[in-house]
Design an enzyme around this catalytic site. Structure first.
Site, PDB file in Angstrom:
ATOM      1  N   HIS A 194       0.808  -1.216   0.000  1.00  0.00           N
ATOM      2  CA  HIS A 194       0.000   0.000   0.000  1.00  0.00           C
ATOM      3  C   HIS A 194       0.844   1.270   0.000  1.00  0.00           C
ATOM      4  CE1 HIS A 194      -3.410  -2.654   1.743  1.00  0.00           C
ATOM      5  NE2 HIS A 194      -3.404  -2.661   0.418  1.00  0.00           N
ATOM      6  N   SER A 213      -6.503  -1.400  -0.334  1.00  0.00           N
ATOM      7  CA  SER A 213      -6.184  -0.764  -1.609  1.00  0.00           C
ATOM      8  C   SER A 213      -7.362  -0.002  -2.227  1.00  0.00           C
ATOM      9  CB  SER A 213      -5.621  -1.790  -2.604  1.00  0.00           C
ATOM     10  OG  SER A 213      -6.515  -2.858  -2.812  1.00  0.00           O
ATOM     11  N   ASP A 247      -2.782  -8.613  -7.072  1.00  0.00           N
ATOM     12  CA  ASP A 247      -2.254  -9.165  -5.816  1.00  0.00           C
ATOM     13  C   ASP A 247      -3.098 -10.333  -5.319  1.00  0.00           C
ATOM     14  OD1 ASP A 247      -4.312  -7.328  -5.299  1.00  0.00           O
ATOM     15  OD2 ASP A 247      -3.649  -7.026  -3.243  1.00  0.00           O
TER      16      ASP A 247
END
Length: 319
Positions: free
Chosen positions: A45, A125, A205
């Site tokens: 992040h 995110s 991810d």
């Protein structure tokens, strides 16, 4: 509206008193609620924030595609997260440290998370992306897990928390309505590329629960490079003892593919190890000794900024 009394319900058990579940058990039927705010999230992040900040430097709009969006926000007193202790060793630990001793990029990340932390939350995110969007930008959030999808749809309707405002008036609305998609991450990415607004970012991810994830990530990145070669592509990957070969093959193949293009694409690897790989044994449980970010078309100065972050994390969060 978020309830200001939420923080009163927070009760973090000291690390020495917690009974953490083995990470290799928790990776089964992956849910990020077990891992939110851990050292890997901090690396991912922080890097995401830097890329978004770079995209914002130009007035031209940009597109963000988040392929594995998750719930967007996570409660730090969630029983699953408390049981693993990963947030305790990650974001909660980080919040106890002097912000003035952190590198500039990490300071910005901590300030962003601070408003959520004060409400007993961790911003994932999608929330970081929403905080960075301007009118005219586009955000696509892809999630397939039913529980995470339901939470995501709820959370993107919530006001953003902005630490830059006063504590009594720190909420604002996102100027962009997120496109939340219930779909397979890779199928959605294939359908969305290239987007109408061609500046932008793809974040990939997955959980990497099995070896197939590495192959699917490779194919997905190669597809984006082929169809949308100007995009910044950010791939998060775990550093796992049992997956060293798969990780090495993935990164090597992506670097080779990027270099083979008519206009070779620049790539960047960033890795942070907060444990010793040699100490990770089957009996020890957790095999996650760190994580990394692989970036295609990295923004200017990202390498230098992230190297400072990695140095700080490896020094201060290392166990």
């Amino acid at each position: 509206m978020l309830k200001p009394h939420v923080t009163k319900r927070l009760s973090f058990t000291p690390l020495a008193q917690q009974r953490f579940l083995p990470y290799n058990v928790l990776m089964l039927s992956y849910q990020h609620e077990y891992h939110a705010g851990n050292h890997a999230d901090i690396l991912k992040h922080t890097c995401l924030l830097a890329i978004l900040r770079s995209l914002r430097k130009k007035d031209k709009p940009f597109t963000v595609i988040d392929c594995h969006a998750g719930a967007g926000r996570f409660r730090l007193d969630d029983e699953r997260l408390v049981r693993t202790g990963e947030a305790q060793e990650g974001i909660i630990d980080l919040m106890t440290r002097s912000i003035h001793e952190m590198p500039p990029l990490l300071q910005d990340y901590v300030r962003l998370e601070k408003a959520y932390y004060a409400q007993g939350l961790y911003a994932g995110s999608p929330e970081i992306e929403r905080l960075s969007l301007r009118e005219g930008d586009a955000l696509h959030l892809v999630e397939k897990h039913p529980a995470a999808l339901e939470s995501l749809r709820t959370n993107v309707r919530q006001p953003l928390l902005d630490a830059g405002k006063g504590a009594s008036d720190n909420e604002r609305r996102c100027p962009v309505r997120a496109d939340v998609r219930e779909d397979d991450s890779y199928a959605a990415l294939k359908a969305l590329c290239p987007p109408p607004v061609k500046r932008g970012l793809v974040l990939i991810d997955p959980s990497y629960e099995d070896a197939e994830d590495y192959t699917r990530v490779r194919d997905a990145v190669e597809g984006v490079i082929t169809k949308w070669n100007t995009a910044v592509i950010a791939v998060w990957y775990p550093l796992l003892v049992r997956r060293k070969n798969e990780t090495a093959q993935l990164l090597s193949s992506l670097e080779d593919y990027a270099k083979m293009q008519t206009v070779p694409r620049e790539t960047l690897r960033i890795q942070a190890a907060v444990r010793s790989a040699e100490a990770m044994t089957e009996e020890a449980g957790s095999h996650l000794y760190g994580s990394g970010m692989f970036i295609v078309n990295p923004p200017w100065k990202l390498k230098e900024e992230m190297e400072e972050v990695v140095s700080y994390l490896e020094k201060n969060l290392r166990k």
